[in-house]
Design a protein around this motif. Structure first.
Motif, PDB file in Angstrom:
ATOM      1  N   GLN A 176       0.805  -1.227   0.000  1.00 33.36           N
ATOM      2  CA  GLN A 176       0.000   0.000   0.000  1.00 33.36           C
ATOM      3  C   GLN A 176       0.834   1.272   0.000  1.00 33.36           C
ATOM      4  OE1 GLN A 176      -2.361  -0.182   3.527  1.00 33.36           O
ATOM      5  NE2 GLN A 176      -3.890  -1.558   2.671  1.00 33.36           N
ATOM      6  N   ARG A 177       2.069   1.177   0.434  1.00 30.12           N
ATOM      7  CA  ARG A 177       2.835   2.414   0.605  1.00 30.12           C
ATOM      8  C   ARG A 177       2.989   3.144  -0.722  1.00 30.12           C
ATOM      9  NH1 ARG A 177       6.945   4.589   4.527  1.00 30.12           N
ATOM     10  NH2 ARG A 177       7.801   6.350   3.388  1.00 30.12           N
ATOM     11  N   TRP A 180       6.492  11.031   0.813  1.00 30.84           N
ATOM     12  CA  TRP A 180       5.663  10.466   1.876  1.00 30.84           C
ATOM     13  C   TRP A 180       6.539  10.196   3.098  1.00 30.84           C
ATOM     14  CZ3 TRP A 180       0.468  10.216   1.678  1.00 30.84           C
ATOM     15  CH2 TRP A 180      -0.138  10.377   0.427  1.00 30.84           C
ATOM     16  N   PRO A 185       6.566   9.248   7.330  1.00 34.22           N
ATOM     17  CA  PRO A 185       5.756   8.760   8.443  1.00 34.22           C
ATOM     18  C   PRO A 185       5.690   9.759   9.588  1.00 34.22           C
ATOM     19  CG  PRO A 185       7.892   7.678   8.438  1.00 34.22           C
ATOM     20  CD  PRO A 185       7.813   8.486   7.165  1.00 34.22           C
ATOM     21  N   PRO A 187      -0.013  -1.698   9.750  1.00 33.85           N
ATOM     22  CA  PRO A 187       0.156  -0.579   8.815  1.00 33.85           C
ATOM     23  C   PRO A 187       1.044   0.537   9.354  1.00 33.85           C
ATOM     24  CG  PRO A 187      -2.087  -0.637   9.672  1.00 33.85           C
ATOM     25  CD  PRO A 187      -1.424  -1.903  10.097  1.00 33.85           C
ATOM     26  N   ALA A 208       4.363   1.788   7.431  1.00 36.16           N
ATOM     27  CA  ALA A 208       4.558   3.203   7.105  1.00 36.16           C
ATOM     28  C   ALA A 208       5.924   3.703   7.544  1.00 36.16           C
ATOM     29  CB  ALA A 208       3.466   4.049   7.755  1.00 36.16           C
ATOM     30  N   ASN A 213      -5.232   2.247   6.929  1.00 31.15           N
ATOM     31  CA  ASN A 213      -4.245   1.757   5.981  1.00 31.15           C
ATOM     32  C   ASN A 213      -2.930   2.492   6.200  1.00 31.15           C
ATOM     33  OD1 ASN A 213      -4.033   4.065   3.789  1.00 31.15           O
ATOM     34  ND2 ASN A 213      -6.202   3.856   4.294  1.00 31.15           N
ATOM     35  N   VAL A 214      -1.945   2.172   5.421  1.00 32.15           N
ATOM     36  CA  VAL A 214      -0.611   2.740   5.616  1.00 32.15           C
ATOM     37  C   VAL A 214      -0.635   4.265   5.552  1.00 32.15           C
ATOM     38  CG1 VAL A 214       1.675   2.927   4.567  1.00 32.15           C
ATOM     39  CG2 VAL A 214       0.638   0.684   4.882  1.00 32.15           C
ATOM     40  N   THR A 215      -1.433   4.837   4.653  1.00 30.24           N
ATOM     41  CA  THR A 215      -1.427   6.298   4.508  1.00 30.24           C
ATOM     42  C   THR A 215      -1.988   7.010   5.729  1.00 30.24           C
ATOM     43  OG1 THR A 215      -3.569   6.346   3.365  1.00 30.24           O
ATOM     44  CG2 THR A 215      -1.594   6.131   2.002  1.00 30.24           C
ATOM     45  N   THR A 216      -2.711   6.290   6.611  1.00 27.18           N
ATOM     46  CA  THR A 216      -3.168   6.890   7.864  1.00 27.18           C
ATOM     47  C   THR A 216      -1.977   7.417   8.672  1.00 27.18           C
ATOM     48  OG1 THR A 216      -5.017   5.318   7.928  1.00 27.18           O
ATOM     49  CG2 THR A 216      -4.516   6.491   9.974  1.00 27.18           C
ATOM     50  N   PHE A 217      -0.840   6.775   8.520  1.00 26.72           N
ATOM     51  CA  PHE A 217       0.338   7.089   9.319  1.00 26.72           C
ATOM     52  C   PHE A 217       1.405   7.848   8.532  1.00 26.72           C
ATOM     53  CE2 PHE A 217      -1.591   3.131  10.830  1.00 26.72           C
ATOM     54  CZ  PHE A 217      -1.913   3.500  12.129  1.00 26.72           C
ATOM     55  N   LEU A 218       1.043   8.326   7.347  1.00 21.24           N
ATOM     56  CA  LEU A 218       1.979   9.052   6.501  1.00 21.24           C
ATOM     57  C   LEU A 218       1.485  10.468   6.242  1.00 21.24           C
ATOM     58  CD1 LEU A 218       2.643   6.343   3.758  1.00 21.24           C
ATOM     59  CD2 LEU A 218       4.249   7.040   5.545  1.00 21.24           C
TER      60      LEU A 218
END
Length: 458
Positions: A118-119, A137, A139, A164, A168, A409-414
């Protein structure tokens, strides 16, 4: 899988009253469909807000003393410091049932593979000679992950939150779960074991709104233990008090969502197997008396057969009283539609947390859905698969918010950081446009900041 940790004790089952909402022949608009589909009678945030405001205030002002008082008040636990000792983490992992450990390891492996994919990639766009704009991107530095307690145990939520964040690249991860009187004031040992499997050693026995407050504002060190440092993002499911706390601290920290009680919608036609439809509706009703289980179909015969199966299966399931209450509530029922097209429109209006497609050519139908937290395609992709071992994430938007928000998902933490790098010539090429636009906006100093770079003195 969104969770309400305060579940009632199991008692003898009542009959299932699975109501019907008939949309056939009504020609409803999107607004009409949204009004017509079953919804829970929502607790208003105002019901919980003042209590949560008081809890947040107490944690901010009194730190660990307030957390200790709240642990005694809500959990019946005497607590000196909420940090879980490293020895307790190691013991929980060592004593974990081997079958449960194997299942957790498989779930972690699948979740990691999906999260790693997902990253998003960093991006460089060259807009001209010497004109480069990039997006990187990055983290967040630190996150706080909440895992609810109550009568149920949710090691799967540890995985769904932690994996996730690790993918990230988050370097500092803290986890909180309510203290359990039956386990010496620590979170459930299976929660601790799951955290240990993932390498998370900063774990706190803190529940509810007070955990969210502690994450958002931090707690200073005191004689009994070290400080709990504030975080940048808070994620994880919980009850209305947790959701309210997340809403109140949003802006101080980022949050994933204000998740409500779990829900499933199943779009099915005459080809669906009633026993499977009923089993999946029951699987979500098992979470909470307020859980929503909705069948959307153009087949009256299927609806009748599913009702029969619900009565039969609900009577035999462990949490039958809870299941029957959920299935009989205003948030659950059959939605009868004219045809598949209206069924898809009803699904998009409902915007389910979990949407199952049990129709002929289910993949093609799934491709037509626009609003859902997660879509489960065909007879062999039940929501239970997503709860544990699909590789997808079960922390998903509820209450119709899937129309505009995504699951964890990963973007929650980016964070996406834009980088602008122009040369003198590249800036000069657009300087006239900047001067024109700054004048149009009556912000002439913006233009002057550009023209100053090209005066003879420079």
């Amino acid at each position: 899988m969104t969770i309400s940790p305060e579940l009632p004790a199991t008692s003898p089952a009542a009959a299932v009253t699975f109501r019907t909402v008939d949309l056939r022949g009504r020609g409803l608009t999107l607004a009409g469909l949204r009004a017509a589909v079953p919804r829970a009678r929502q607790h208003t945030m105002a019901d919980a807000e003042q209590k949560v405001v008081d809890i947040i205030k107490a944690v901010r002002e009194d730190g660990f003393s307030a957390l200790s008082d709240l642990a005694l008040r809500f959990d019946g636990v005497q607590q000196v410091h909420p940090r879980v000792p490293a020895a307790s983490m190691a013991r929980a992992l060592a004593e974990l049932d081997p079958a449960v450990r194997s299942a957790l390891e498989e779930s972690i492996s699948r979740a990691r593979r999906f999260a790693d994919g997902q990253r998003p990639r960093d991006l460089d766009v060259e807009l001209g000679d010497g004109a480069l704009v990039s997006q990187n991107w990055v983290p967040v530095s630190r996150v706080g992950l909440y895992v609810p307690g109550g009568l149920a145990v949710y090691p799967s939520s540890v995985i769904m939150n932690v994996v996730p964040a690790l993918a990230a690249g988050v370097q500092s991860i803290a986890l909180a779960s309510p203290p359990q009187k039956d386990f010496g004031g620590l979170p459930h040992p299976t929660i601790l074991a799951a955290a240990a499997l993932l390498g998370i050693d900063e774990v706190y026995a803190i529940g509810g709104a007070q955990a969210i407050a502690a994450f958002a504002y931090g707690v200073p060190a005191h004689d009994a233990g070290p400080a709990l440092e504030p975080v940048d993002v808070v994620t994880g499911p919980g009850n209305i008090f947790v959701a309210t706390a997340k809403r109140l601290v949003k802006g101080v920290v980022g949050i994933d969502s204000e998740a409500g009680t779990t829900e499933i919608a199943i779009l099915a036609d005459a080809t669906a197997q009633p026993a499977l439809v009923a089993a999946d509706l029951i699987s979500q009703a098992e979470h909470d008396p307020q859980a929503a289980s909705v069948l959307i179909t153009d087949s009256e015969d299927l609806a009748a057969a599913v009702r029969t199966e619900l009565d039969r299966q609900a009577a035999g399931t462990k949490h039958s009283a809870r299941v029957c209450e959920a299935l009989s509530g205003p948030q659950s029922g059959v939605v009868l539609v004219e045809d598949l097209a209206q069924g898809i429109a009803a699904c998009d209006a409902y915007a389910a947390e979990h949407l199952e497609i049990m129709t002929a050519d289910a993949p093609a139908v799934a491709a037509r859905i626009r609003n859902a937290g997660a879509i489960f395609v065909g007879d062999y992709s039940p929501v239970s698969l997503g709860d544990y071992c699909a590789g997808s994430n079960h922390v998903l938007p509820t209450s119709g918010t899937a129309a505009f928000s995504s699951g964890l998902n990963v973007t929650t933490f980016l964070r996406a950081i834009q980088v602008i790098n122009y040369s003198r010539a590249a800036l000069q090429e657009v300087s006239g446009h900047i001067v024109s636009l700054s004048g149009a906006e009556d912000l002439p100093a913006h233009g002057e900041a550009v023209t100053a770079r090209f005066r003879e003195a420079n």
